[in-house]
Design a protein around this motif. Structure first.
Motif, mmCIF file in Angstrom:
data_model
loop_
_atom_site.group_PDB
_atom_site.id
_atom_site.type_symbol
_atom_site.label_atom_id
_atom_site.label_comp_id
_atom_site.label_asym_id
_atom_site.label_seq_id
_atom_site.Cartn_x
_atom_site.Cartn_y
_atom_site.Cartn_z
ATOM 1 N N THR A 71 -6.932 -2.817 2.523
ATOM 2 C CA THR A 71 -5.948 -2.116 1.695
ATOM 3 C C THR A 71 -6.395 -0.707 1.303
ATOM 4 O O THR A 71 -5.615 0.234 1.395
ATOM 5 C CB THR A 71 -5.626 -2.937 0.437
ATOM 6 O OG1 THR A 71 -6.861 -3.268 -0.192
ATOM 7 C CG2 THR A 71 -4.893 -4.208 0.801
ATOM 8 N N LYS A 72 -7.619 -0.560 0.866
ATOM 9 C CA LYS A 72 -8.116 0.771 0.448
ATOM 10 C C LYS A 72 -8.082 1.734 1.631
ATOM 11 O O LYS A 72 -7.653 2.878 1.522
ATOM 12 C CB LYS A 72 -9.559 0.661 -0.084
ATOM 13 C CG LYS A 72 -9.640 0.062 -1.459
ATOM 14 C CD LYS A 72 -9.690 1.162 -2.524
ATOM 15 C CE LYS A 72 -8.974 0.793 -3.820
ATOM 16 N NZ LYS A 72 -9.192 -0.569 -4.297
ATOM 17 N N HIS A 73 -8.570 1.219 2.753
ATOM 18 C CA HIS A 73 -8.610 2.053 3.969
ATOM 19 C C HIS A 73 -7.200 2.471 4.379
ATOM 20 O O HIS A 73 -6.951 3.622 4.742
ATOM 21 C CB HIS A 73 -9.296 1.274 5.101
ATOM 22 C CG HIS A 73 -9.543 2.106 6.328
ATOM 23 N ND1 HIS A 73 -8.696 2.095 7.405
ATOM 24 C CD2 HIS A 73 -10.539 2.990 6.632
ATOM 25 C CE1 HIS A 73 -9.156 2.928 8.321
ATOM 26 N NE2 HIS A 73 -10.289 3.481 7.874
ATOM 27 N N GLN B 16 0.844 -1.211 0.000
ATOM 28 C CA GLN B 16 0.000 0.000 0.000
ATOM 29 C C GLN B 16 0.869 1.246 0.000
ATOM 30 O O GLN B 16 0.562 2.231 -0.673
ATOM 31 C CB GLN B 16 -0.948 0.021 1.208
ATOM 32 C CG GLN B 16 -1.916 -1.157 1.297
ATOM 33 C CD GLN B 16 -2.348 -1.682 -0.044
ATOM 34 O OE1 GLN B 16 -2.788 -0.928 -0.910
ATOM 35 N NE2 GLN B 16 -2.206 -2.978 -0.248
ATOM 36 N N GLN C 262 -4.600 2.825 2.458
ATOM 37 C CA GLN C 262 -4.117 3.868 1.535
ATOM 38 C C GLN C 262 -4.639 5.234 1.962
ATOM 39 O O GLN C 262 -3.911 6.226 1.988
ATOM 40 C CB GLN C 262 -4.587 3.574 0.110
ATOM 41 C CG GLN C 262 -3.893 2.385 -0.517
ATOM 42 C CD GLN C 262 -4.487 2.047 -1.880
ATOM 43 O OE1 GLN C 262 -5.089 2.891 -2.543
ATOM 44 N NE2 GLN C 262 -4.331 0.807 -2.296
ATOM 45 N N GLU C 263 -5.918 5.256 2.295
ATOM 46 C CA GLU C 263 -6.537 6.501 2.719
ATOM 47 C C GLU C 263 -5.852 7.040 3.989
ATOM 48 O O GLU C 263 -5.581 8.235 4.109
ATOM 49 C CB GLU C 263 -8.041 6.236 2.971
ATOM 50 C CG GLU C 263 -8.868 7.450 3.267
ATOM 51 C CD GLU C 263 -8.747 8.535 2.204
ATOM 52 O OE1 GLU C 263 -8.531 8.188 1.031
ATOM 53 O OE2 GLU C 263 -8.847 9.725 2.580
#
Ligand code: SF4
Lengths: 340, 616
Positions: free
Chosen positions: A183-185, A36, A187-188
């Motif tokens: 993973t998305k979280h 990430q 990155q954020e």
């Protein structure tokens, strides 16, 4: 945020991949964090040469070797102190501290709390696997009470830290949490950490499949995780559950779970998140390991407070306007006499 | 009363010790006498000596604070062995210091402080001013200092406490009269210091005048003394203490290198003044970082060095103990930092405010693994400037941490110092790599052929991104490397690099006989006592030489040859024989030690006696 922005050359993920073979155990949560980071860093708007990764000792602390940036793999617990020197010496740099629950909270606990207190504009990513990995499986300062490990055959008798509460108590100005599997979280959260001016403290729940596999099972298992994770969003009511029908309600000053489908309650009874509110952050950090309550994930607290190196440089600038001069002037200042 | 005409006597030198309660202002009194004496042009040397307690109970033996000053018409190297004059502001001060006063010397006391309570606190059963015990052995001047200042300031709107506190200025005024010194400099200073409290300034000035007038108008004093100007070398001088000189040397090196000076440190006696001094120089881009502990102090300095500042830290022995793991990291990462150890009495907390030289082993050997670090030691308070500058120069030139040893005596002691010109100081060869030096990447451990210093590229330099750390480095990639042969090579390289610094050292100067019966070998703060002893012995035609070591790691290349030219070698040290062990091990010579570890400088007299005993 003070780092020089660039638009001229778009960086790619591959620009951040070093030539070193990654040596974590296959399946370790650290891989996900590295992936990430390599995905997000090209887009942060910082020149590649201005990134610096500083780590201490532990599995997580190998991280800098795998990033093709400036990096310094230092000694156990001291990354926060070394990174402080890097940032004060050159505030232009984007400095990232990679640490773990042993490195950052046990042997290096003192440096972590003082860094948070000073609010130097560096970013801490703390890999919390609730165990000592590199030394092969002793309990850590975040291991739960009663944990049976090689060094605690009858169960640990140490009460654990909750890193978010510790960071908040140290007057941290940005406190967030994410999960290696989200993973998305993640990155954020890395982007938010970077955007915060001041010390950012990002705790990542990271699975050590060799010595503490499943430590966060209740937060990663698809069947139950929706009921156990409270995703935080600024200005939004604290709802969770697969259909977002459960909420956090304050009964006096005690957080409890309510069901808004129940006639007794509506969404208006649910606590609304405010990242700038210290009291809300205290409640959120506190409910982390409370039975019957979900684990908050996201930004718990984010507030702009004075930044150490800004104040430091302002003092230097002010001193320069108030007093000119060089070493030669100091050499000859005060009472002097001449021998002919 | 009329002005008395006291006889004026010329003397070569005088040693005065001011002693009193911590609250009596003895350090300040000593400082003022020193400043005035420096301007007059005497050579001088000082030794402040304070208790570890901030305010021990008033009148107690533990609370006695002292300041010794030696001034001379000759070139001198030490604050002197036995004082000629003791100013004792209370019975405890008399009790503590009397035994060191030269027999026949002068004792000046504040008679008003010899109350039954104070006498009891000091352990006196009877008042020593009232029997003959003192009068038989010393010239005793018993002055009612408190009463005199109270009378002088009776008409002032000040508390009696404020007025009584000026009695140190009365003692000073009296001594200025006795040694024939003007009062103006001190008055100017008082006016500046108390600019916001003009009444306090006035009271102090009155006390100073009262002391002077007391000397000139009473009949008790029959002799005054003058000490002629010393024949110092040409130049502009100032008085300087070692900690200030250390700070100045570091700042000078940073300015010469054109980089910010970064100081990371934690308060510790007797090194804190280095931090205080540097903290006031923000206008010169000096960045001081008071860290949460000793470890963070050096860690921040290592980080700042990685980022390209000239980085340093100062501490004392216990602090160095805490910093030793980080020192190993600096060795492995081959980053330049200067670590100053203002040595104090040890082990453990030891004697925080007293001087010692017992951290030499710690500096040279005190780390895990093969971790060689260059060690330089300052010889005098003023030399701390040059030693700090040289430590910085070598650190960046050789990409290595450097330890600078000073000590409590050098740090707090002062001497007249010829002010150098920045233009005359050598260059600080600080160079960053700006383009990668390998085929397609930067090789951080590619070494300079001569110095073996590794290449230094700092964050922010495009194309030179690289990782370093505490794990063994591959030669020259800097990548983590566990290969047995590589480890051996790197161990040897690091040692060879530090040993190679000996090429920077000038030819060793031998004072006195170039060969003969005995060589005096000293290092650090024992320079003064040893050189004084050597001068005395030389004047008596003894067949002795004196070598003072500035670098202890590495030793100068010509040292072995010099040692071989003497029948005997004597090493005076304020430790149990640390340099002696190193010299014996390195050169297989039968060096003898003179080891007196009392928290104070070794006396020249003791060295002379030992030499005479050895060479008969
Ligand atoms: S021991 Fe645990 S934390 Fe360390 S690399 Fe292996 S799985 Fe990851």
């Amino acid at each position: 945020m003070s780092e020089t922005l660039i638009n001229t050359q778009q960086l790619k993920r591959s620009d951040f991949v070093s030539d070193q073979a990654v040596k974590w155990c296959p399946g370790c949560g650290d891989y996900a964090i590295l992936a990430q980071a390599q995905k997000v860093f090209p887009d942060l708007g910082v020149k590649k040469e201005n990134f610096v990764f500083i780590s201490g000792i532990g599995c997580s602390s190998r991280f800098p070797y795998y990033m093709d940036t400036y990096g310094f793999h230092t000694i156990h617990g001291r990354a926060a102190a070394i990174a402080s020197g890097v940032k004060v010496a050159n505030p232009e740099l984007s400095v990232w501290i990679i640490t773990g629950d042993g490195d950052g909270l046990s042997i290096g606990g003192n440096h972590t709390i003082h860094l948070l207190r000073r609010n130097i504009d560096v970013n801490i990513i703390l890999f919390n696997n609730r165990i000592y990995g590199l030394t092969k499986g002793q309990y850590s300062p975040t291991s739960e009470l009663g944990k049976v490990t090689k060094s605690t055959p009858l169960g640990s008798i140490d009460r654990p830290f909750n890193p978010a509460s510790l960071a908040l108590g140290s007057r941290g100005s940005f406190i967030a949490r994410t999960l290696d599997r989200e993973t998305k979280h993640m990155q954020e959260m890395i982007k938010r950490s970077h955007a915060h001016h001041g010390t950012s403290f990002l705790e990542v729940y990271q699975n050590c499949l060799i010595f503490n596999d499943g430590a966060f099972e209740n937060l990663t298992n698809r069947d139950v995780k929706e009921d156990n994770i409270l995703y935080l969003e600024d200005g939004q009511p604290m709802l969770f559950g697969s259909k977002k029908t459960k909420g956090i309600h304050l009964d006096g000053n005690v957080p409890v779970v309510i069901d808004i489908e129940d006639d007794k309650w509506s969404v208006d009874d649910v606590l609304v998140h405010d990242e700038k509110d210290f009291i809300i952050a205290s409640i959120l950090s506190h409910i982390t390991f409370q039975p019957g309550l979900p684990t908050p994930i996201g930004v718990m607290y984010a507030k702009d407070v004075p930044v150490y190196e800004d104040l430091h440089m302002a003092q230097i600038d002010k001193a320069k306007t108030n007093r000119q001069g060089s070493v030669s002037d100091i050499l000859t200042a005060g009472d002097t006499w001449t021998v002919e | 009363m009329s002005e008395q005409t006291a006889e004026m006597k010329h003397v070569e030198e005088v040693i005065i010790r001011f002693a009193g309660d911590s609250g009596d202002g003895m350090q300040l009194t000593g400082d003022r006498f020193t400043a005035n004496t420096a301007i007059i042009g005497n050579d001088l040397s000082t030794l402040p000596d304070y208790p570890a307690e901030i305010r021990a109970p008033a009148g107690s033996l533990a609370g006695v604070s002292a300041f010794q000053l030696r001034f001379s018409s000759k070139d001198i190297h030490t604050p002197g062995d036995e004082p000629d004059v003791l100013v004792a502001m209370n019975p405890a001060a008399l009790k503590v210091h009397l035994k060191e006063i030269v027999k026949g010397g002068t004792i000046i006391v504040n008679a008003n402080a010899f109350t039954p309570k104070n006498l009891k606190l000091a352990g006196y059963e009877t008042n020593p001013l009232e029997d003959d015990s003192l009068k038989n052995l010393y010239t005793l001047y018993s002055i009612e200092m408190t009463k005199l200042v109270v009378a002088a300031c009776a008409d002032m709107d000040l508390s009696s406490k404020d007025i009584e506190r000026t009695k140190n200025m009365l003692a000073l005024g009296y001594l200025f009269w006795m040694y024939n010194r003007p009062l103006e400099n001190t008055k100017t200073w008082l006016k500046q210091k108390f600019a916001k409290k003009p009444l306090i300034a006035e009271a102090n000035i009155r006390a100073l005048d009262t002391g002077r007038n007391y000397g000139s108008t009473t009949e008790v004093f029959t002799t005054r003394y003058t000490v002629a100007k010393a024949q110092l070398r040409k130049g502009t001088y100032r008085n300087i203490n070692g900690n200030y000189a250390t700070a100045l040397g570091l700042a000078a090196a940073a300015e010469k290198a054109g980089r910010p000076l970064f100081y990371g440190g934690y308060p510790i006696t007797p090194a804190s003044d280095v931090l205080h001094t540097l903290a006031a120089w923000k206008h010169m881009n000096v960045r001081t970082f008071q860290a949460e502990d000793e470890i963070a102090g050096i860690a921040a300095a290592i980080g700042a060095a990685f980022a390209g500042n000239l980085a340093c830290t100062a501490t004392s022995g216990p602090g160095v103990a805490l910093k030793s793991e980080a020192l190993g990291l600096a060795v492995m990462a081959e980053l330049p930092i200067v670590v100053v150890n203002v040595q104090r009495g040890g082990p453990s907390t030891g004697l925080p405010t007293k001087t010692e030289q017992a951290d030499l082993y710690q500096a040279v050997y005190g780390r895990n693994g093969e971790a060689p670090i260059p060690v330089i030691a300052a010889a005098t308070p003023g030399d701390c400037f040059y030693a700090a500058y040289e430590a910085s120069r070598i650190a960046v030139m050789y990409m290595t941490p450097v330890i600078l040893l000073t000590d409590g005596y050098l740090g707090n002691g002062s001497e007249p110092w010829a002010i150098p010109s920045m233009d005359d100081l050598p260059d600080i060869p600080l160079k960053f790599v700006t383009e990668h030096n390998g085929e397609d990447r930067f090789l951080p451990y590619l070494r300079d052929e001569k110095t073996l210093a590794r290449a230094w590229a700092i964050p922010g330099t495009p194309g030179c991104e690289h990782r370093i750390g505490g794990l063994e480095k591959g030669d020259p990639t800097g990548d983590v490397n566990y290969d047995p042969d590589n480890h051996h090579v790197m161990i040897m390289r690091r040692a060879e690099k530090v040993n190679g610094i000996s090429r920077e050292l000038p030819e060793t100067k031998v004072y006195g006989k170039k060969s003969g019966d005995l060589l005096l070998l000293s290092w650090g703060g024992t320079f003064g006592s040893t050189r004084s002893a050597a001068e005395k012995l030389q004047s008596e035609d003894a067949s002795i030489g004196h070598v003072h070591l500035r670098w202890i790691n590495p030793f100068p290349n010509d040292l072995g040859d010099i040692l071989a030219k003497y029948d005997k070698i004597l090493i005076p040290e304020i430790n149990a024989g640390q340099l002696r062990t190193m010299i014996r091990a390195e050169y297989l010579v039968d060096a003898i030690g003179l080891n007196i570890v009392r928290g104070r400088p070794i006396r020249s007299r003791d060295i002379i006696e030992k030499v005479k005993e050895m060479v008969g």
